[in-house]
Design a protein around this motif. Structure first.
Motif, short mmCIF file in Angstrom:
data_model
loop_
_atom_site.label_atom_id
_atom_site.label_comp_id
_atom_site.label_asym_id
_atom_site.label_seq_id
_atom_site.Cartn_x
_atom_site.Cartn_y
_atom_site.Cartn_z
N SER A 49 0.84 -1.20 0.00
CA SER A 49 0.00 0.00 0.00
C SER A 49 0.87 1.25 0.00
CB SER A 49 -0.88 -0.04 1.26
OG SER A 49 -1.56 1.17 1.46
N TYR B 54 3.56 7.91 17.85
CA TYR B 54 4.09 8.07 16.49
C TYR B 54 5.36 8.93 16.52
CZ TYR B 54 3.81 8.70 11.37
OH TYR B 54 4.06 8.71 10.02
N THR C 117 -1.90 8.88 0.86
CA THR C 117 -2.02 7.42 1.04
C THR C 117 -3.19 7.12 1.98
OG1 THR C 117 -0.76 7.11 3.07
CG2 THR C 117 0.53 7.29 1.05
P1 NAD Z 1 -0.29 2.74 4.40
O1 NAD Z 1 -1.28 2.60 5.50
O2 NAD Z 1 -0.77 3.07 3.03
O3 NAD Z 1 0.63 1.43 4.32
C1 NAD Z 1 1.17 0.83 5.47
C2 NAD Z 1 1.80 -0.51 5.10
O4 NAD Z 1 2.34 -1.10 6.30
C3 NAD Z 1 0.79 -1.52 4.52
O5 NAD Z 1 1.42 -2.27 3.50
C4 NAD Z 1 0.48 -2.41 5.72
O6 NAD Z 1 0.07 -3.71 5.37
C5 NAD Z 1 1.84 -2.43 6.42
N1 NAD Z 1 1.73 -2.80 7.83
C6 NAD Z 1 1.08 -2.12 8.81
N2 NAD Z 1 1.16 -2.81 9.97
C7 NAD Z 1 1.87 -3.93 9.72
C8 NAD Z 1 2.26 -5.05 10.51
N3 NAD Z 1 1.94 -5.17 11.81
N4 NAD Z 1 2.96 -6.03 9.92
C9 NAD Z 1 3.26 -5.95 8.61
N5 NAD Z 1 2.93 -4.93 7.81
C10 NAD Z 1 2.23 -3.93 8.37
O7 NAD Z 1 0.72 3.87 4.94
P2 NAD Z 1 1.70 4.91 4.18
O8 NAD Z 1 1.10 6.25 4.29
O9 NAD Z 1 2.12 4.41 2.87
O10 NAD Z 1 2.93 4.91 5.19
C11 NAD Z 1 4.15 4.26 4.95
C12 NAD Z 1 5.21 4.83 5.89
O11 NAD Z 1 5.37 6.23 5.63
C13 NAD Z 1 4.83 4.72 7.37
O12 NAD Z 1 5.98 4.38 8.11
C14 NAD Z 1 4.35 6.11 7.72
O13 NAD Z 1 4.52 6.40 9.07
C15 NAD Z 1 5.26 6.94 6.83
N6 NAD Z 1 4.76 8.29 6.56
C16 NAD Z 1 3.57 8.49 5.91
C17 NAD Z 1 3.15 9.78 5.67
C18 NAD Z 1 1.85 10.09 4.96
O14 NAD Z 1 1.46 11.27 4.91
N7 NAD Z 1 1.17 9.12 4.37
C19 NAD Z 1 3.93 10.87 6.10
C20 NAD Z 1 5.12 10.62 6.76
C21 NAD Z 1 5.53 9.33 6.98
#
Ligand code: NAD
Length: 260
Positions: free
Chosen positions: A14, A155, A190
């Motif tokens: 994802s 977080y 996302t």
């Molecule tokens: P998302 O929710 O789209 O994807 C998260 C992914 O992590 C998924 O594939 C899910 O299956 C996996 N996951 C979650 N828990 C899990 C577990 N216990 N075991 C195995 N897999 C697990 O999130 P995203 O927005 O793509 O975020 C990805 C990274 O980027 C994260 O670390 C998030 O903190 C970071 N991030 C996101 C943003 C944002 O604005 N979206 C900003 C800064 C940082």
């Protein structure tokens, strides 16, 4: 050139992780896909990658909230692709509440997935990287690894911890051809940020688009979200030949959020 090195991208079913996996596979890297998807959609994704990019791919649905789950993921990656040369710690979760009301269970879960898993995975793949004399650790942290926001105790603690871990890994492996860096995105479009957009829309009685603009505008001078592909491109750069000495860095991709 390093473009045939196997990459493990956690949380790549994802969002940002999926975009990173696409970018690395397009760049020629065998990719281990991973995330909490059912086996059928995992297999479908794996086939789609192999067909589109002609690289070897694997898939694991290991739950990385435990040390055992992380060890399972490393073992499954080794079986599918051989030793991990590029580790992208991207999997992450969010839960928002004031610290004095934060449920213990959510605290433990966020620390486990967003911080401890990155440590366990790095611990278990770095010996192979050291033996090879080459490796890349890319930790997807957040602006919340550099600055704080209210209601994100777990977080922010986990992401600040991940930035610290990144620096330690950079120092310990500086003599072994291994770099470790933290990417710190601001708002990226996302599924992770959707609940926060929905909450603003319902409390303020405004549309989703208006709520998104308000959420982003609260923190970012640039009033737009970052594309997940931008994080993929930076990851590919970190794995490339010109990033050999780029290590221990905290790299914001945040529309100016942390410049303030
Ligand atoms: P998302 O929710 O789209 O994807 C998260 C992914 O992590 C998924 O594939 C899910 O299956 C996996 N996951 C979650 N828990 C899990 C577990 N216990 N075991 C195995 N897999 C697990 O999130 P995203 O927005 O793509 O975020 C990805 C990274 O980027 C994260 O670390 C998030 O903190 C970071 N991030 C996101 C943003 C944002 O604005 N979206 C900003 C800064 C940082």
């Amino acid at each position: 050139r390093n473009n045939n090195k196997p990459a493990l991208v956690t949380g790549s079913t994802s969002g940002i992780g999926l975009a990173i996996a696409h970018t690395l596979a397009r760049g020629g890297h065998p990719v281990m896909l991973h995330g909490l998807a059912d086996p059928q959609s995992g297999a479908r994704l794996q086939r789609e990658f192999a067909d589109s990019y002609g690289v070897s791919c694997g898939f694991s649905d290991a739950d990385i909230t435990t040390e055992g789950g992380c060890q399972q993921l490393v073992a499954e990656t080794r079986e599918a692709l051989g030793n991990t040369a590029i580790l992208v710690n991207n999997a992450g979760i969010q839960f928002t509440a004031a610290a004095h009301e934060f449920p213990a269970e959510q605290w433990h879960r966020i620390i486990a997935v967003n911080l401890s898993a990155a440590f366990f995975l790095a611990r278990d793949v770095i010996p192979d990287m050291r033996a090879e004399g080459w490796g890349r650790v890319v930790n997807v942290a957040s602006v919340h690894g550099m600055v704080a926001s209210a209601n994100k105790a777990a977080y922010c603690a986990a992401k600040h911890g991940l930035v610290g871990l990144t620096k330690v890994l950079a120092l310990e492996n500086a003599d072994s051809g291994i770099t470790a860096n933290a990417i710190c995105p601001g708002w990226v479009e996302t599924p992770l940020i959707q609940p926060q957009i929905d909450a603003i829309a319902s409390t303020e009685g405004i549309t989703g688009d208006e709520a998104r603009a308000r959420l982003v505008g609260e923190k970012q001078p640039m009033p737009r979200t970052t594309h997940p592909e931008a994080i993929g491109a930076l990851t590919l750069y970190l794995c490339g030949e010109f990033a050999d000495t780029l290590t221990g860095a905290t790299l914001p991709v945040d529309g100016g959020w942390t410049a303030q």
